[in-house]
Design a protein around this motif. Structure first.
Motif, PDB file in Angstrom:
ATOM      1  N   VAL A  17      45.112  16.433  39.725  1.00 41.27           N
ATOM      2  CA  VAL A  17      47.055  17.494  40.256  1.00 41.27           C
ATOM      3  C   VAL A  17      47.485  17.800  39.239  1.00 41.27           C
ATOM      4  CG1 VAL A  17      49.351  17.299  40.897  1.00 41.27           C
ATOM      5  CG2 VAL A  17      47.284  15.649  41.785  1.00 41.27           C
ATOM      6  N   THR A  18      47.481  17.336  37.248  1.00 40.02           N
ATOM      7  CA  THR A  18      47.897  17.917  36.645  1.00 40.02           C
ATOM      8  C   THR A  18      46.606  19.413  36.049  1.00 40.02           C
ATOM      9  OG1 THR A  18      49.046  16.000  35.569  1.00 40.02           O
ATOM     10  CG2 THR A  18      48.424  17.884  34.601  1.00 40.02           C
ATOM     11  N   ASP A  19      45.669  19.291  36.288  1.00 38.75           N
ATOM     12  CA  ASP A  19      44.744  20.400  35.972  1.00 38.75           C
ATOM     13  C   ASP A  19      45.184  21.246  36.904  1.00 38.75           C
ATOM     14  OD1 ASP A  19      43.656  18.861  33.699  1.00 38.75           O
ATOM     15  OD2 ASP A  19      41.766  18.364  34.711  1.00 38.75           O
ATOM     16  N   PHE A  20      44.672  20.929  38.463  1.00 42.73           N
ATOM     17  CA  PHE A  20      45.069  21.848  38.790  1.00 42.73           C
ATOM     18  C   PHE A  20      46.649  22.895  39.075  1.00 42.73           C
ATOM     19  CE2 PHE A  20      46.644  23.091  43.352  1.00 42.73           C
ATOM     20  CZ  PHE A  20      45.751  24.134  43.868  1.00 42.73           C
ATOM     21  N   VAL A  21      48.439  22.344  38.238  1.00 41.58           N
ATOM     22  CA  VAL A  21      48.879  22.616  39.039  1.00 41.58           C
ATOM     23  C   VAL A  21      49.205  23.549  37.565  1.00 41.58           C
ATOM     24  CG1 VAL A  21      51.778  22.134  38.345  1.00 41.58           C
ATOM     25  CG2 VAL A  21      50.209  20.804  40.212  1.00 41.58           C
ATOM     26  N   LEU A  22      48.715  23.287  36.227  1.00 41.24           N
ATOM     27  CA  LEU A  22      48.066  23.839  35.319  1.00 41.24           C
ATOM     28  C   LEU A  22      47.356  24.992  35.100  1.00 41.24           C
ATOM     29  CD1 LEU A  22      48.933  20.808  32.883  1.00 41.24           C
ATOM     30  CD2 LEU A  22      50.825  22.466  33.818  1.00 41.24           C
TER      31      LEU A  22
END
Length: 284
Positions: free
Chosen positions: A278-283
């Motif tokens: 999730v973090t990688d996708f949002v960033l």
């Protein structure tokens, strides 16, 4: 904290740096609240994101609300909350029933929703009811038969689904969890009083009385023009193969991710991998 939004007060839990990319979590249930998700993912995601968890109107720590509920009403609440927080846009993440809300929100407000994440969403009630009943059937006494349904989703179909799953009794959670996470406990079950949990009944009854709850949202997938991520647990009994196929075919900027070991609660069952994803996708 409670934030006044339109004609109610919503409980909002914000974590992480205020200047980090904002991510709104939309809980499922219907009527589950955000406590469980934030218990497993709030602090993890907040290391790099501005996490915003909200209890939908009348649920858990939001103000008690006995008014009407509909999906369109809830989306209007989210958009009013964004304005109240002074955010120009945000990414959104919807789990289960929250995946319906996330899809509607992304389509209705493309300029304020920058990215959208779906975790085991329930976009088509007929399809995911069939998937859920087939998952439950092996745990029921020999000879049990799942109710047959034809045509569009109805309140009667939904009530039969609830009753069918209720027959599992103490084994109900077995169908929602992967084989390696059968001992998972949801913190909200013991964190709140019976009175607070009972609010979900009104929420569900009002929602099930509104026409939009039974609409198939599959036609909306082709209108999602934001980057979108679908997270599916390998043992999840909700999101059907047909729904996954439609996402892959219809969402231009869609990414599909299978968390093979998880069930319906990938955010808890595979917490570390989920946080990174999730973090990688949002960033990105």
């Amino acid at each position: 904290m409670l934030i006044d939004v339109r004609d109610t007060s919503l409980y909002v839990d914000q974590r992480g740096a205020a200047d980090a990319p904002p991510l709104l979590f939309l809980h499922g249930g219907p009527g589950s609240g955000s406590y469980d998700f934030l218990s497993f993912q709030g602090d993890r995601l907040a290391e790099r994101l501005h996490v915003i968890g909200v209890d939908q109107r009348g649920i858990q720590q939001s103000a008690s609300d006995t008014g009407p509920i509909s999906e369109h009403l809830l989306i209007a609440d989210f958009e009013a909350l964004r304005e109240a927080l002074g955010l120009e846009s945000w990414s959104i993440l919807g789990h289960s029933f929250g995946g319906r809300l996330a899809l509607r929100y992304a389509v209705q407000h493309p300029k304020t929703v920058s990215k959208v994440i779906f975790e085991n969403p329930a976009w088509d009630v007929v399809l995911n009811t069939d998937t859920l009943m087939r998952a439950a059937l092996p745990l029921l006494p020999e000879g049990a038969v799942a109710p047959a349904h034809e045509g569009a989703a109805t309140r009667q179909m939904w009530d039969e689904r609830i009753e069918f799953v209720r027959e599992l009794g103490d084994r109900r959670m077995e169908i929602y969890l992967g084989p390696d996470t059968q001992d998972l406990e949801l913190p909200a079950d013991t964190a709140f009083s019976d009175e607070v949990h009972a609010r979900a009944t009104h929420f569900y009854e009002e929602l099930a009385s509104s026409g939009d709850f039974f609409e198939s949202l599959l036609p909306l997938l082709a209108q999602v023009d934001q980057p979108a991520l679908l997270i599916k647990g390998g043992h999840d009994p909700v999101t059907s193969p047909e729904e996954i196929a439609r996402f892959q075919a219809d969402v231009p900027k869609g990414t599909y991710y299978l968390e093979a070991t998880a069930g319906h609660f990938a955010h808890a069952e595979a917490a570390d991998a989920y946080t990174r994803l999730v973090t990688d996708f949002v960033l990105s």
